[in-house]
Design a protein around this motif. Sequence first.
Motif, PDB file in Angstrom:
ATOM      1  N   TRP A 194       0.808  -1.220   0.000  1.00 59.07           N
ATOM      2  CA  TRP A 194       0.000   0.000   0.000  1.00 59.07           C
ATOM      3  C   TRP A 194       0.838   1.265   0.000  1.00 59.07           C
ATOM      4  CZ3 TRP A 194      -4.944  -0.721  -0.961  1.00 59.07           C
ATOM      5  CH2 TRP A 194      -5.502  -1.950  -0.668  1.00 59.07           C
ATOM      6  N   ASP A 195       2.173   1.144  -0.063  1.00 56.71           N
ATOM      7  CA  ASP A 195       3.067   2.304   0.027  1.00 56.71           C
ATOM      8  C   ASP A 195       2.625   3.485  -0.836  1.00 56.71           C
ATOM      9  OD1 ASP A 195       4.668   0.759   1.621  1.00 56.71           O
ATOM     10  OD2 ASP A 195       6.299   0.544   0.175  1.00 56.71           O
ATOM     11  N   GLU A 196       2.447   3.230  -2.123  1.00 50.51           N
ATOM     12  CA  GLU A 196       2.163   4.321  -3.063  1.00 50.51           C
ATOM     13  C   GLU A 196       0.817   4.979  -2.786  1.00 50.51           C
ATOM     14  OE1 GLU A 196       2.852   3.333  -7.179  1.00 50.51           O
ATOM     15  OE2 GLU A 196       4.583   2.113  -6.633  1.00 50.51           O
ATOM     16  N   ALA A 197      -0.207   4.165  -2.573  1.00 54.54           N
ATOM     17  CA  ALA A 197      -1.550   4.714  -2.356  1.00 54.54           C
ATOM     18  C   ALA A 197      -1.619   5.491  -1.041  1.00 54.54           C
ATOM     19  CB  ALA A 197      -2.583   3.589  -2.365  1.00 54.54           C
ATOM     20  N   ALA A 223       0.951   6.879   0.592  1.00 57.38           N
ATOM     21  CA  ALA A 223       1.771   8.094   0.463  1.00 57.38           C
ATOM     22  C   ALA A 223       0.999   9.179  -0.281  1.00 57.38           C
ATOM     23  CB  ALA A 223       3.081   7.772  -0.258  1.00 57.38           C
ATOM     24  N   ALA A 224       0.338   8.821  -1.369  1.00 53.43           N
ATOM     25  CA  ALA A 224      -0.425   9.806  -2.143  1.00 53.43           C
ATOM     26  C   ALA A 224      -1.558  10.394  -1.296  1.00 53.43           C
ATOM     27  CB  ALA A 224      -0.981   9.159  -3.412  1.00 53.43           C
ATOM     28  N   ALA A 225      -2.260   9.539  -0.569  1.00 56.27           N
ATOM     29  CA  ALA A 225      -3.375  10.015   0.263  1.00 56.27           C
ATOM     30  C   ALA A 225      -2.892  10.950   1.372  1.00 56.27           C
ATOM     31  CB  ALA A 225      -4.126   8.832   0.863  1.00 56.27           C
ATOM     32  N   MET A 255       9.211   7.801  -0.877  1.00 59.36           N
ATOM     33  CA  MET A 255      10.489   7.865  -0.176  1.00 59.36           C
ATOM     34  C   MET A 255      10.300   8.402   1.240  1.00 59.36           C
ATOM     35  SD  MET A 255      12.945   6.650  -2.013  1.00 59.36           S
ATOM     36  CE  MET A 255      14.438   7.352  -1.345  1.00 59.36           C
ATOM     37  N   GLU A 256       9.474   9.439   1.406  1.00 60.03           N
ATOM     38  CA  GLU A 256       9.217   9.993   2.738  1.00 60.03           C
ATOM     39  C   GLU A 256       8.509   8.981   3.624  1.00 60.03           C
ATOM     40  OE1 GLU A 256       8.663  14.747   1.813  1.00 60.03           O
ATOM     41  OE2 GLU A 256       6.972  13.401   1.474  1.00 60.03           O
TER      42      GLU A 256
END
Length: 142
Positions: free
Chosen positions: A63-66, A68-70, A76-77
Amino acid sequence: MSTDGVCSYKQLLYVDGMAIGKRIEKRLSDLGWERKDLLDKVEGLTPQALSNLIRRDSKRSEWDEAIAAALDMTVMELVYGKPPIYQPAARVSVTEPEPVSKVITEIISHANKMNQQGQWELLGQARLLERMHPNVKQRNVR
């Protein structure tokens, strides 16, 4: 290895020492959100999956990308923390740049229109051509 005018990025130090779960909780707190607010923004993320991710304090997640975007963060952060501290090279000197030829300017123009994969392929081709045409002007690097 130290190169004039270049900083060494080999030593990234992430200051917070946290894994994803703690960063998610901290970001939710910073935003004044509850877990349900994040669940509303990440389609398919279940309360149980989010709870497990936070409780286990995982290093990485599908779920990293989703997430992070939310949370308005970069992956990376979220994964490595922010801000990273870049350790500069032992010696950095700045010299006047050499004039750039029209050919180099055009190559750069084309490279800027490519995605990262295209840029890497262009670099690979340039390295092959350099070996085929060894009379290229080389700078002395100390």
